[in-house]
Write a protein that holds these residues in place. Sequence first.
Motif, PDB file in Angstrom:
ATOM      1  N   PHE A  69     -17.154  65.421 -29.584  1.00 47.76           N
ATOM      2  CA  PHE A  69     -17.659  66.543 -30.363  1.00 47.76           C
ATOM      3  C   PHE A  69     -18.564  65.965 -31.449  1.00 47.76           C
ATOM      4  CE2 PHE A  69     -13.630  67.934 -28.554  1.00 47.76           C
ATOM      5  CZ  PHE A  69     -14.021  69.104 -27.933  1.00 47.76           C
ATOM      6  N   LYS A  70     -19.841  66.409 -31.468  1.00 46.82           N
ATOM      7  CA  LYS A  70     -20.849  65.733 -32.276  1.00 46.82           C
ATOM      8  C   LYS A  70     -21.391  66.597 -33.418  1.00 46.82           C
ATOM      9  CE  LYS A  70     -23.481  64.895 -28.737  1.00 46.82           C
ATOM     10  NZ  LYS A  70     -24.600  64.399 -27.902  1.00 46.82           N
ATOM     11  N   THR A  71     -21.598  65.961 -34.566  1.00 43.88           N
ATOM     12  CA  THR A  71     -22.410  66.512 -35.642  1.00 43.88           C
ATOM     13  C   THR A  71     -23.415  65.422 -36.014  1.00 43.88           C
ATOM     14  OG1 THR A  71     -21.190  65.691 -37.584  1.00 43.88           O
ATOM     15  CG2 THR A  71     -20.322  67.664 -36.495  1.00 43.88           C
ATOM     16  N   LYS A  72     -24.253  65.683 -37.002  1.00 41.82           N
ATOM     17  CA  LYS A  72     -25.234  64.685 -37.417  1.00 41.82           C
ATOM     18  C   LYS A  72     -24.598  63.533 -38.183  1.00 41.82           C
ATOM     19  CE  LYS A  72     -29.175  65.971 -39.146  1.00 41.82           C
ATOM     20  NZ  LYS A  72     -30.203  66.697 -39.930  1.00 41.82           N
ATOM     21  N   ILE A  73     -23.343  63.731 -38.634  1.00 45.55           N
ATOM     22  CA  ILE A  73     -22.757  62.690 -39.484  1.00 45.55           C
ATOM     23  C   ILE A  73     -21.380  62.241 -39.007  1.00 45.55           C
ATOM     24  CG2 ILE A  73     -21.628  64.171 -41.218  1.00 45.55           C
ATOM     25  CD1 ILE A  73     -23.811  61.114 -41.989  1.00 45.55           C
ATOM     26  N   VAL A  74     -20.514  63.162 -38.616  1.00 54.97           N
ATOM     27  CA  VAL A  74     -19.168  62.813 -38.174  1.00 54.97           C
ATOM     28  C   VAL A  74     -19.005  63.198 -36.705  1.00 54.97           C
ATOM     29  CG1 VAL A  74     -16.706  63.235 -38.469  1.00 54.97           C
ATOM     30  CG2 VAL A  74     -18.174  63.076 -40.479  1.00 54.97           C
ATOM     31  N   ASN A  75     -18.517  62.253 -35.900  1.00 56.63           N
ATOM     32  CA  ASN A  75     -18.280  62.513 -34.484  1.00 56.63           C
ATOM     33  C   ASN A  75     -16.805  62.290 -34.154  1.00 56.63           C
ATOM     34  OD1 ASN A  75     -21.044  63.042 -33.786  1.00 56.63           O
ATOM     35  ND2 ASN A  75     -21.425  60.848 -34.026  1.00 56.63           N
TER      36      ASN A  75
ATOM     37  N   GLU B 242     -21.191  56.304 -29.061  1.00 60.47           N
ATOM     38  CA  GLU B 242     -20.983  55.056 -28.340  1.00 60.47           C
ATOM     39  C   GLU B 242     -19.922  54.197 -29.015  1.00 60.47           C
ATOM     40  OE1 GLU B 242     -24.748  56.862 -27.384  1.00 60.47           O
ATOM     41  OE2 GLU B 242     -23.929  56.226 -29.320  1.00 60.47           O
ATOM     42  N   ALA B 243     -19.912  54.198 -30.352  1.00 63.11           N
ATOM     43  CA  ALA B 243     -18.917  53.424 -31.092  1.00 63.11           C
ATOM     44  C   ALA B 243     -17.518  53.979 -30.857  1.00 63.11           C
ATOM     45  CB  ALA B 243     -19.240  53.431 -32.583  1.00 63.11           C
ATOM     46  N   LEU B 244     -17.402  55.301 -30.722  1.00 68.53           N
ATOM     47  CA  LEU B 244     -16.099  55.919 -30.453  1.00 68.53           C
ATOM     48  C   LEU B 244     -15.601  55.519 -29.056  1.00 68.53           C
ATOM     49  CD1 LEU B 244     -16.692  59.507 -31.860  1.00 68.53           C
ATOM     50  CD2 LEU B 244     -15.405  57.664 -32.933  1.00 68.53           C
TER      51      LEU B 244
ATOM     52  N   GLN C 205     -24.189  48.103 -38.440  1.00 65.35           N
ATOM     53  CA  GLN C 205     -24.780  48.866 -37.353  1.00 65.35           C
ATOM     54  C   GLN C 205     -23.725  49.791 -36.759  1.00 65.35           C
ATOM     55  OE1 GLN C 205     -28.090  48.690 -36.394  1.00 65.35           O
ATOM     56  NE2 GLN C 205     -28.300  47.404 -38.233  1.00 65.35           N
ATOM     57  N   GLY C 206     -24.155  50.971 -36.316  1.00 64.31           N
ATOM     58  CA  GLY C 206     -23.228  51.892 -35.660  1.00 64.31           C
ATOM     59  C   GLY C 206     -22.827  53.066 -36.508  1.00 64.31           C
ATOM     60  N   SER C 207     -23.158  53.052 -37.807  1.00 62.78           N
ATOM     61  CA  SER C 207     -22.851  54.187 -38.665  1.00 62.78           C
ATOM     62  C   SER C 207     -23.893  55.279 -38.474  1.00 62.78           C
ATOM     63  CB  SER C 207     -22.819  53.755 -40.133  1.00 62.78           C
ATOM     64  OG  SER C 207     -22.688  54.883 -40.985  1.00 62.78           O
ATOM     65  N   THR C 208     -23.483  56.522 -38.654  1.00 59.70           N
ATOM     66  CA  THR C 208     -24.429  57.638 -38.599  1.00 59.70           C
ATOM     67  C   THR C 208     -25.079  57.888 -39.955  1.00 59.70           C
ATOM     68  OG1 THR C 208     -22.580  59.143 -38.993  1.00 59.70           O
ATOM     69  CG2 THR C 208     -23.276  58.835 -36.703  1.00 59.70           C
ATOM     70  N   VAL C 209     -24.625  57.192 -40.985  1.00 59.69           N
ATOM     71  CA  VAL C 209     -25.200  57.344 -42.325  1.00 59.69           C
ATOM     72  C   VAL C 209     -26.418  56.436 -42.451  1.00 59.69           C
ATOM     73  CG1 VAL C 209     -24.823  57.060 -44.800  1.00 59.69           C
ATOM     74  CG2 VAL C 209     -22.974  57.929 -43.355  1.00 59.69           C
TER      75      VAL C 209
ATOM     76  N   VAL D 166     -17.382  62.448 -21.605  1.00 59.76           N
ATOM     77  CA  VAL D 166     -17.606  61.003 -21.507  1.00 59.76           C
ATOM     78  C   VAL D 166     -16.445  60.381 -20.744  1.00 59.76           C
ATOM     79  CG1 VAL D 166     -18.952  60.835 -23.649  1.00 59.76           C
ATOM     80  CG2 VAL D 166     -16.449  60.611 -23.721  1.00 59.76           C
ATOM     81  N   SER D 167     -16.667  59.155 -20.256  1.00 66.87           N
ATOM     82  CA  SER D 167     -15.595  58.445 -19.555  1.00 66.87           C
ATOM     83  C   SER D 167     -15.770  56.950 -19.773  1.00 66.87           C
ATOM     84  CB  SER D 167     -15.609  58.767 -18.055  1.00 66.87           C
ATOM     85  OG  SER D 167     -16.838  58.375 -17.483  1.00 66.87           O
ATOM     86  N   GLY D 168     -14.699  56.202 -19.495  1.00 67.17           N
ATOM     87  CA  GLY D 168     -14.734  54.759 -19.678  1.00 67.17           C
ATOM     88  C   GLY D 168     -13.412  54.163 -19.261  1.00 67.17           C
ATOM     89  N   LYS D 169     -13.161  52.954 -19.717  1.00 66.45           N
ATOM     90  CA  LYS D 169     -11.913  52.287 -19.414  1.00 66.45           C
ATOM     91  C   LYS D 169     -10.711  53.105 -19.902  1.00 66.45           C
ATOM     92  CE  LYS D 169      -9.506  47.917 -20.330  1.00 66.45           C
ATOM     93  NZ  LYS D 169      -9.582  46.629 -21.073  1.00 66.45           N
ATOM     94  N   PHE D 170     -10.922  53.870 -20.981  1.00 66.94           N
ATOM     95  CA  PHE D 170      -9.833  54.667 -21.567  1.00 66.94           C
ATOM     96  C   PHE D 170      -9.478  55.867 -20.694  1.00 66.94           C
ATOM     97  CE2 PHE D 170     -13.692  56.731 -23.006  1.00 66.94           C
ATOM     98  CZ  PHE D 170     -13.393  58.083 -22.899  1.00 66.94           C
TER      99      PHE D 170
END
Length: 399
Positions: free
Chosen positions: A366-372, A389-391, A216-220, A356-360
Amino acid sequence: MAAQRKTSRYVVPVAVAGIAAATIGLVPALAASGDPDLPEITAQQLIEKIAASDTQTLSGTLKVSTDLGLPAFDGLLGGLAGGAAQGGGEGEGSADPAAQLTKLVSGTHTLKIAADGPERQKLTLLDGKEQYSLVHNGDEVWAYDSRSNEVFHEKGVDADPGEDGPAPGKELPASPKDLADEVLKAAGDTTSITVGGTANVAGRDAYRLVIEPKQQGSTVDAITIAVDAATGTPLKFTLDSTSGGKPVLDAGFTKVDFGRPAASEFDFTVPKGAKVTEGDDVEASHKDVEKDLEKEFGGLGDLGLGGAGGFGEGDVNVIGEGWTSIARLDSGAPAPKTDEAPKEVQGFLDSLGEKVSGKFGSGTVFKTKIVNALMTDDGKVYVGAVTPEALVDAANAAE
């Protein structure tokens, strides 16, 4: 000796577009006139059939459709690469392959290809009445853009560079087999591989090999490879994204002949009045453009948009495995500010980026349909064929 070991930058990735280049390639529109009735075969037997195939000669037509979910990416890269070739301009009037072949990053294109072993290949990109041809013959490469009547020439190309890298003959022209080989090499316990029936591709009977992530989590979503039943040669390659819609890549033959092309197919004569640019001059211009990008936009040059490879000076660490692996790089410098970018780059990045923001901390995806890719404001980069979200999760876990 160095000239004889030169490995050309123009050798087309199948793939494609900056960070996505390693995973993507060409496309086909295949006439499906009913599924052929073929003997049953297991996935293992079909993989072995692909591995045993040794097609050295062929000619045919490819229909290439690519949909990365990007804006006018070919215009951006074409402009930058063309500027390197000409010292400016939009890239339309350059015969440099770095400028012309970025057109394959989006839209639908028709290509004619011919191959006679590792020493001779030819690719012709058709665009209405205009065409662009790229010819590798022995240790020379010629390219010709009919629109501008310009020629690119490079001598000293080694078809067998050994440890220096893959031979141009292995990558030019890019083919469904190149793509299939890369995917099958990477397949492991995280992958489901099945035979998904049969197909008719370019008038030839083929099996459909279906490759799907188990994680789970892959764009493929899935990769489907149509494999010639007689020769084991992949004829079509389709990459689908979990986002749905058109395939990210659909690459294959509409016509194919496995006979040896005539030797004259690889001859090249400079057209009358054409301007000839040598590869060494283009390479020097590319370096100048990279320096200008670095000056104007800091770390952007390290992202490869000026024709360079790589994400910077830092070490790359891989987080996770299989389809959800993420490459992490610490560039050691704050992320570049988009408002300081060249105009065409700024518009492109703004259309792709999402804050985006978070603990980091904070950053931009930067988004595409396959690689982010996630670039944090303190200069760290996370990239993979995974969801945004996985990133973010990977960046948070690293803190």
